[in-house]
Write a protein that holds these residues in place. Sequence first.
Motif, short mmCIF file in Angstrom:
data_model
loop_
_atom_site.label_atom_id
_atom_site.label_comp_id
_atom_site.label_asym_id
_atom_site.label_seq_id
_atom_site.Cartn_x
_atom_site.Cartn_y
_atom_site.Cartn_z
N ILE A 37 0.88 -1.18 0.00
CA ILE A 37 0.00 0.00 0.00
C ILE A 37 0.91 1.22 0.00
CG2 ILE A 37 -1.75 1.30 1.24
CD1 ILE A 37 -2.75 -1.38 2.38
N ILE A 38 0.66 2.15 -1.00
CA ILE A 38 1.46 3.37 -1.09
C ILE A 38 0.51 4.54 -0.94
CG2 ILE A 38 3.03 4.73 -2.51
CD1 ILE A 38 3.75 2.17 -3.98
N CYS A 39 0.49 5.15 0.22
CA CYS A 39 -0.41 6.29 0.44
C CYS A 39 0.25 7.60 0.08
CB CYS A 39 -0.86 6.31 1.91
SG CYS A 39 -1.93 4.90 2.34
N SER A 48 10.35 4.20 -8.28
CA SER A 48 11.06 2.96 -8.60
C SER A 48 10.74 1.92 -7.53
CB SER A 48 12.58 3.20 -8.65
OG SER A 48 13.26 2.02 -8.96
N VAL A 49 9.66 1.18 -7.77
CA VAL A 49 9.21 0.16 -6.83
C VAL A 49 9.53 -1.20 -7.43
CG1 VAL A 49 7.21 -0.81 -5.63
CG2 VAL A 49 7.37 1.67 -5.99
N SER A 50 10.30 -2.05 -6.74
CA SER A 50 10.66 -3.38 -7.22
C SER A 50 9.56 -4.35 -6.87
CB SER A 50 11.98 -3.84 -6.62
OG SER A 50 12.25 -5.17 -7.01
N LEU A 51 8.83 -4.81 -7.85
CA LEU A 51 7.75 -5.78 -7.62
C LEU A 51 8.31 -7.13 -7.24
CD1 LEU A 51 5.31 -4.90 -10.57
CD2 LEU A 51 5.26 -4.07 -8.21
N PHE A 52 9.47 -7.51 -7.81
CA PHE A 52 10.07 -8.81 -7.51
C PHE A 52 10.39 -8.93 -6.02
CE2 PHE A 52 13.46 -11.97 -7.33
CZ PHE A 52 12.96 -12.98 -8.13
N GLY A 73 3.50 2.45 -16.41
CA GLY A 73 4.59 2.64 -15.45
C GLY A 73 5.43 1.41 -15.21
N LEU A 74 5.03 0.19 -15.72
CA LEU A 74 5.73 -1.05 -15.42
C LEU A 74 6.76 -1.34 -16.51
CD1 LEU A 74 6.16 -3.73 -13.87
CD2 LEU A 74 4.32 -4.70 -15.31
N ASN A 82 7.14 2.48 -11.90
CA ASN A 82 7.09 3.90 -11.53
C ASN A 82 5.66 4.19 -11.16
OD1 ASN A 82 7.12 6.65 -11.25
ND2 ASN A 82 8.16 7.06 -13.23
N ALA A 83 5.36 4.15 -9.85
CA ALA A 83 3.98 4.25 -9.37
C ALA A 83 3.41 5.64 -9.60
CB ALA A 83 3.90 3.89 -7.91
N GLN A 84 4.30 6.65 -9.78
CA GLN A 84 3.79 8.01 -9.97
C GLN A 84 3.18 8.21 -11.38
OE1 GLN A 84 6.79 10.90 -8.99
NE2 GLN A 84 6.56 10.60 -6.76
#
Length: 872
Positions: A37-39, A48-52, A73-74, A82-84
């Motif tokens: 969860i990214i609030c 730069s969020v690493s899904l792995f 963004g993926l 890139n969630a932004q």
Amino acid sequence: MTKKYINFLQFVLFFVFLSFFSEKMNAQCAGNDGNQIICNISDPVNQSVSLFALLGGSPVPGGTWTDDNGSRGLNTSTGILNAQLIRSGGSYQYTYTAPSTAGCTDNKATVTITIGPFSGDPAPYATKCSDEQTFNLFSAFNSTVMSPHNNGVWTNSAGQAVSSTISITEMQGTYQFTYTVPPVLACSPSPVSSTVVLTVFRAPEPGTPGELALCGTTDLDGYTSFDVSTLLTGQDPGGRWSGHGITGPTNPVVDLKQVYATYGPGVYNYFYTVLSNDATCPDKSANIVITLEERLDFTGATLVIAEDICEDEIATAGYSGVITEGTTSIPNGQYRIVFNVSGPNGGTDSTTSSFVNGRLIFPINSQFFRQAGTFTVTITDIFSTDGKGACNNIINNLSDDLHIYKLPNLDNAILTPDPACQNKSSVVQLTNAASLDDGNYDIVYNLTGDNFALNQTANMTVTGGVGTFTIPGNLNANSGASVITITKITNTVTTCTNNANARGNMIINALPNASAGVIVNDVCLNDPVNVRVWGLGSLTDITLSYVLLGSNPAPEQTLTLTASGGNADFVIPSALLLNSGSTVVSLTNLKNNITGCDVNLTNVLDSFIINPIPAAPVLNPQTFCKVDGATIADLIPNGNQFKWYDSATSTTPLADTVILQSGNYYVKETSPAGCTSDAATVLITINDTPAPVLNTDGQNFCGLNNPTIADLSNNTNVPSTVVWYDSPNNGNLLTASTPLTEQGKYYGFDLSNTTGCFSYDHIEVTVTLTDCDNVPNDFFIPDGFSPNGDGVNDSFAIKDIEFLYPDYTLEIFNRYGNGMYKGDKNKPAWDGINYEKSGIGSGVAPNGVYFYILYFNKDNKPPKQGRLYLNR
């Protein structure tokens, strides 16, 4: 439990364990599902969020990622998100697929990312000038922070929803707008909002400028005090004016005529400037454009359309016009040319080109010229592209014609060469050339056949599809048939050329045979002079010219003659032959009227003698008997030099065998030279006596009375002078004692005691000897005969029966009833020969008794039967 059973059970348990272990091991290849969860989404770390890294378990690296919701963004290769870049708050799923090389075929794990709402980071203040017309409310956010989510709604201070881009043209003052995005429960139970404040300043209004275009040559008399402000609407007052001829910043009045006189034609800009009361809005100016143009004078200018072509060049031809200035120079520059094209595909068009040193070349669309014809290109207007067309330029009759000439066409044309003579020129008639325009043409033709020549040229003028040209005589050297073929035709005016295949058959007639000869016989004065021309071959219809020399000279004479068998005859007019003596006829020209071919003759002549006429003979009257059949040969004089005629004017002498008649006869004497005198007349008298007339029934006698010629004479009207013959011509004279015979023919003539002439005509009498009324007592039927050839009683005959019973018949039979003989007056005696095929050998009747039946066939007298004895 046996050992075999225990081993089988151990195998089953091992297989179940292996299957369970394998499933657990496969599930851990992609790792376990994860979530985050990214609030505080605006934090840069979320770029730069690493899904792995969010997968649980022991995922095998090197797999691939998919964006299940298309949220953008993926990076599918690295699994970095890139969630932004996600444009709105909410939950998004991403699937990881382990690589197949790890032995984990089709094994997947899912990561769920929840993004909190973000309404942006407002500046929050913005300032704008109203002349910017629109304002994007999103531009009021801090550009160094991520943009707000796009699933929000803008509202004004009244809580009304508005577009993110608003019109500020009519706004003036400060306005507040709020941007609200929906909540995401994991981060915020309520909507999230951001507020921006916009201040709008009114821009200066210089007004809407108009334009004015005037012809400086003709239109400026009314513009010496022109208020430029009349071309401006909606402006703020108090602005400042500038431009050519403006005398002060507050005075918009200008003398345009003077401006034109001072500066010449051109585009003049007049500016009205309104100053701004706020630094946000700049000063504003309106630009009023006044164009003062010079009228163009094309008097004396010329237009040349290049170039005339032939019909076969239409597909590839290009077309252009060239305008050359006239007495007035045309400034260099670009011009718009408006022109009209008349013709089968005419229309109006315009184009732009440049005058350079008084000359302008402009293209013309080839679509105007799609068929043969005459096209007139007329310039209707020319004006500078920099101008407004304010002047009515002087353009007078600026036009030119473009000709697309038809190809000369000889389809269906007929060539009819006139028959000609050898070595003479021949005229060829061209007809039915309906596709050929009137005009003059050069042609190329071939001759084949008895005369042969290639690529010969000629010229002809054609009117109404009809024309003629001439083939020179040197090409017609041989008589016979030739074919003329026109292979090419060129219009001498348009120079358009086309191939052709017009043909005609030409006959070249042979010249008459120049080896003719002439024969004239000697004649007598005033006699026709017959001339025979020989050696004419097959000629039948000719015209002949000749002259006379010698005793009777005469100029050239011409006449038409019919020839046969190589000869022709004519008579020299007697008016040309008035003198006796030697005369020469010389032939000068011979023409075949059928072909019209002629040839001059030399040394074709003959001489003849005209002999004098002898004097007429002296004659006395002459008398003849008609019965003598006197002929011309009996007339006196006679001899070869004398010819007798039936009239003084007759030219045909009577034959010596012609029978004379009473009347005048004419005789001419012929000299040894064959000349005949005038006719002398002699009276010929032919005497005749009427033929005797036979008394009624004077030809009928009874044979029993033994009648004679004397008895026949006594039965005429001239018994003492009548004489009888056994034939009407060259017969024997019969004496008075000559016995008459049954059906004998006798010819009687009367002898005149006065003239001593027998009658020319005669009577013909056929005597009958059956006019017997009574049968004499001594009528006797013999009872036998002896056919032994001794001349005595050799046949059986009934004496005088032919006189008494002329239609009798006699039949004789043997004792067996077989017919031996049938007789009548034409077969009156039986000679003892069997003629009835009775079966007796050799047909000779033997001695014996025979029987007869006599049919009298007169007065119903019954037949008589009897018998007779045959003794040889």
